[in-house]
Design a protein around this motif. Structure first.
Motif, PDB file in Angstrom:
ATOM      1  N   SER A 194       0.840  -1.200   0.000  1.00 18.85           N
ATOM      2  CA  SER A 194       0.000   0.000   0.000  1.00 18.85           C
ATOM      3  C   SER A 194       0.878   1.254   0.000  1.00 18.85           C
ATOM      4  CB  SER A 194      -0.940   0.004   1.206  1.00 18.85           C
ATOM      5  OG  SER A 194      -0.210  -0.113   2.417  1.00 18.85           O
ATOM      6  N   ALA A 195       2.052   1.137  -0.604  1.00 21.97           N
ATOM      7  CA  ALA A 195       3.051   2.207  -0.538  1.00 21.97           C
ATOM      8  C   ALA A 195       2.609   3.458  -1.277  1.00 21.97           C
ATOM      9  CB  ALA A 195       4.383   1.710  -1.085  1.00 21.97           C
ATOM     10  N   ILE A 196       1.916   3.299  -2.386  1.00 22.65           N
ATOM     11  CA  ILE A 196       1.509   4.484  -3.150  1.00 22.65           C
ATOM     12  C   ILE A 196       0.516   5.318  -2.352  1.00 22.65           C
ATOM     13  CG2 ILE A 196       0.277   5.251  -5.218  1.00 22.65           C
ATOM     14  CD1 ILE A 196       1.545   2.880  -6.677  1.00 22.65           C
ATOM     15  N   ASP A 197      -0.432   4.668  -1.736  1.00 26.21           N
ATOM     16  CA  ASP A 197      -1.388   5.394  -0.907  1.00 26.21           C
ATOM     17  C   ASP A 197      -0.688   6.055   0.277  1.00 26.21           C
ATOM     18  OD1 ASP A 197      -4.290   5.980  -0.430  1.00 26.21           O
ATOM     19  OD2 ASP A 197      -3.862   4.963   1.451  1.00 26.21           O
ATOM     20  N   ASP A 198       0.295   5.361   0.857  1.00 28.61           N
ATOM     21  CA  ASP A 198       1.041   5.932   1.970  1.00 28.61           C
ATOM     22  C   ASP A 198       1.813   7.170   1.541  1.00 28.61           C
ATOM     23  OD1 ASP A 198       0.169   3.952   3.660  1.00 28.61           O
ATOM     24  OD2 ASP A 198       1.938   2.694   3.395  1.00 28.61           O
ATOM     25  N   CYS A 199       2.279   7.171   0.306  1.00 20.85           N
ATOM     26  CA  CYS A 199       3.067   8.293  -0.199  1.00 20.85           C
ATOM     27  C   CYS A 199       2.171   9.451  -0.641  1.00 20.85           C
ATOM     28  CB  CYS A 199       3.935   7.825  -1.366  1.00 20.85           C
ATOM     29  SG  CYS A 199       5.302   8.911  -1.777  1.00 20.85           S
ATOM     30  N   MET A 200       1.059   9.134  -1.263  1.00 22.60           N
ATOM     31  CA  MET A 200       0.174  10.174  -1.793  1.00 22.60           C
ATOM     32  C   MET A 200      -0.759  10.743  -0.730  1.00 22.60           C
ATOM     33  SD  MET A 200       1.046  10.303  -5.013  1.00 22.60           S
ATOM     34  CE  MET A 200      -0.275  11.151  -5.840  1.00 22.60           C
ATOM     35  N   ARG A 201      -1.089   9.912   0.267  1.00 20.24           N
ATOM     36  CA  ARG A 201      -1.992  10.344   1.342  1.00 20.24           C
ATOM     37  C   ARG A 201      -1.409   9.922   2.691  1.00 20.24           C
ATOM     38  NH1 ARG A 201      -4.929   9.440  -3.086  1.00 20.24           N
ATOM     39  NH2 ARG A 201      -4.551   7.190  -2.929  1.00 20.24           N
ATOM     40  N   PRO A 202      -0.265  10.479   3.051  1.00 26.57           N
ATOM     41  CA  PRO A 202       0.415  10.036   4.275  1.00 26.57           C
ATOM     42  C   PRO A 202      -0.290  10.505   5.533  1.00 26.57           C
ATOM     43  CG  PRO A 202       1.541  11.935   3.360  1.00 26.57           C
ATOM     44  CD  PRO A 202       0.455  11.572   2.380  1.00 26.57           C
ATOM     45  N   ASP A 203      -0.134   9.732   6.606  1.00 25.65           N
ATOM     46  CA  ASP A 203      -0.682  10.193   7.882  1.00 25.65           C
ATOM     47  C   ASP A 203       0.217  11.229   8.527  1.00 25.65           C
ATOM     48  OD1 ASP A 203       1.368   8.475   8.585  1.00 25.65           O
ATOM     49  OD2 ASP A 203       0.048   6.930   9.386  1.00 25.65           O
ATOM     50  N   ARG A 204       1.486  11.288   8.107  1.00 31.27           N
ATOM     51  CA  ARG A 204       2.396  12.363   8.505  1.00 31.27           C
ATOM     52  C   ARG A 204       3.638  12.329   7.630  1.00 31.27           C
ATOM     53  NH1 ARG A 204       3.685   7.115  10.037  1.00 31.27           N
ATOM     54  NH2 ARG A 204       5.231   7.000  11.727  1.00 31.27           N
ATOM     55  N   VAL A 205       4.279  13.487   7.502  1.00 30.89           N
ATOM     56  CA  VAL A 205       5.565  13.602   6.828  1.00 30.89           C
ATOM     57  C   VAL A 205       6.534  14.201   7.844  1.00 30.89           C
ATOM     58  CG1 VAL A 205       6.881  14.658   4.955  1.00 30.89           C
ATOM     59  CG2 VAL A 205       4.517  13.917   4.550  1.00 30.89           C
TER      60      VAL A 205
END
Length: 441
Positions: free
Chosen positions: A157-168
């Motif tokens: 689910s890396a793309i979703d994690d990158c495009m819609r992260p819970d934090r950066v």
């Protein structure tokens, strides 16, 4: 805005493709000729759902390029990301930073103007400052800043994690406020699209950002080891670990994720990062006994699972056929790194078992790591043909819909050891199986 990504592996490729989707122009540097050739031809050398389409679309649009020339890639780049491997160092488990340091030297030699050098690789505390020292020693005249921007990508689910992260998380050199403000302005521009979805950008010091990555992964690994120990306790006391996990997860302080028992955690991050954090703590002379114990519990867990399978077969698997469903460390990835299947299947092979295995995407990656006599099958039912016992090692969604009747028709002995709890015990027992799962009566 132009950026460069040094490293076209899992983190570099996913991050680069997502940055390109944000609208940035991304030059990915990959020195492995086979991997570079594949990327240039549009072939994705790793399995990650949706990544092929994302790479193809952005390469076609001219926002994503691949090459092996660092000088060409960093020309005009405002940020240069280091996303190379940091494998465990032989002997002590500490992160091996040789590739990170080599990238820093190459970047220093290639840059012609100001840029922020951003560490995307998972590195020990102090690494960003060491990178700065290397760059200054290589090019004393160079104007640059450093930042730490650890990734929190979940394979599958890396793309979703990158495009819609819970934090950066972005670490800056807060000891030099003016330089930190300049670097922050660049990183704000890199992540500008995320402001539209209110994704939080958390700016910290360099050391805090570096440690946050290790602390996060080690905490999740500890959570997995905890529920695995609770599963064992449930079996002793006649309790149900799934109901226990549900009751725990309803507490918002705990949460329901990472409370699924199984044969032990694996993958590219948890094993490596728990070892590295233990080493960091030892070098700092600060006890980190919970993390150290988590590592020990996980290794013991994998060894115990092979014994559980042998016990289910009456104490011996010699000359018995074991059907294996799932080889990768988790579903939706072809990653075999530290997968529980590796020690489990080697132990079964040493005990004389005949292995028939199926994994939807991981079999090519598995072949060099598993016993050479393993037979690889075209589908799950082929793997079950003539089997004395069927073992579930990875919870691929397609396995949940397998018909018990179809399994019963193909298997020689109706024994199932479900190490991921994907089947309903009542249904399996009603179909005549001797069914063992994890932490369920």
């Amino acid at each position: 805005m132009r950026i460069a990504m040094i490293g076209g592996g899992y983190v570099g490729l996913v991050s680069g493709a997502c940055f390109a989707e944000f609208g940035l122009h991304v030059a990915v540097v990959e020195t492995n000729p086979d991997r570079l050739s594949a990327l240039r031809e549009g072939r994705i050398p790793i399995y990650e759902p949706g990544l092929d389409v994302l790479v193809e679309n952005n390469a076609r649009a001219g926002r994503l390029t691949f090459g092996d020339d660092i000088a060409q890639a960093v020309a005009g780049a405002e940020a240069v990301f280091i996303a190379v491997g940091t494998p465990p160092r032989n002997g002590d488990g500490a992160a091996d930073l040789q590739y990170v340091h080599a990238a820093a030297r190459q970047i220093a030699q290639a840059l012609t103007g100001y840029a922020v050098i951003v560490t995307k690789s998972t590195v020990p505390v102090g690494s960003s400052r060491r990178i700065a020292e290397i760059i200054r020693a290589t090019r004393p005249d160079l104007d640059f800043d450093v930042a730490s921007n650890p990734e929190f990508l979940r394979e599958g689910s890396a793309i979703d994690d990158c495009m819609r992260p819970d934090r950066v998380i972005i670490g800056l050199d807060q000891k030099q406020p003016e330089r930190a403000r300049r670097a922050e302005a660049v990183m704000q521009r890199v992540y500008e699209p995320l402001k539209k979805i209110d994704a939080p950008l958390v700016f910290t010091g360099l050391e805090t950002a570096e440690l946050t990555k290790y602390a996060s992964n080690s905490f999740l690994a500890m959570k997995i080891s905890f529920i695995n120990e609770m599963a064992d306790l449930c079996e002793k006391l006649g309790a149900n670990v799934q109901e226990l996990a549900c009751g725990m997860g309803m507490d918002e302080r705990i949460g329901s994720r990472f409370l699924n028992p199984g044969p032990g955690y694996g993958g590219s991050c948890f094993p490596k990062d728990t070892l590295a954090l233990s080493r960091i703590a030892q070098e700092a002379q600060s006890g980190c006994r919970l993390v150290e114990t988590t590592v020990q519990v996980n290794e013991a867990r994998k060894a115990a699972m092979a014994g559980r399978i042998i016990a289910a077969c009456g104490g011996s698997v010699n000359n018995k056929t074991v059907a294996v469903l799932g080889l990768t460390f988790k579903p939706e990835t072809d990653d075999m790194r530290e997968s529980a299947s590796i020690p489990i299947l080697h132990r079964l092979a040493e005990a004389g078992a005949r292995l028939q295995a199926y994994d939807p995407v991981g079999m090519d990656a598995a072949k060099p790591l598993l016993p050479p006599e393993t037979t690889y099958c075209e589908n799950a039912l082929d793997a079950a043909q003539g089997a004395d016992v069927l073992v579930v090692l990875t919870e691929w969604e397609q396995f949940r819909s397998i018909s018990p009747e179809a399994l019963a028709q193909r298997m020689q002995n109706k024994i199932i050891v479900d190490l991921r709890n994907i089947f309903d015990p009542a249904v399996m027992r009603a179909s005549g199986f001797s069914y063992l799962s994890v932490g369920r009566p």
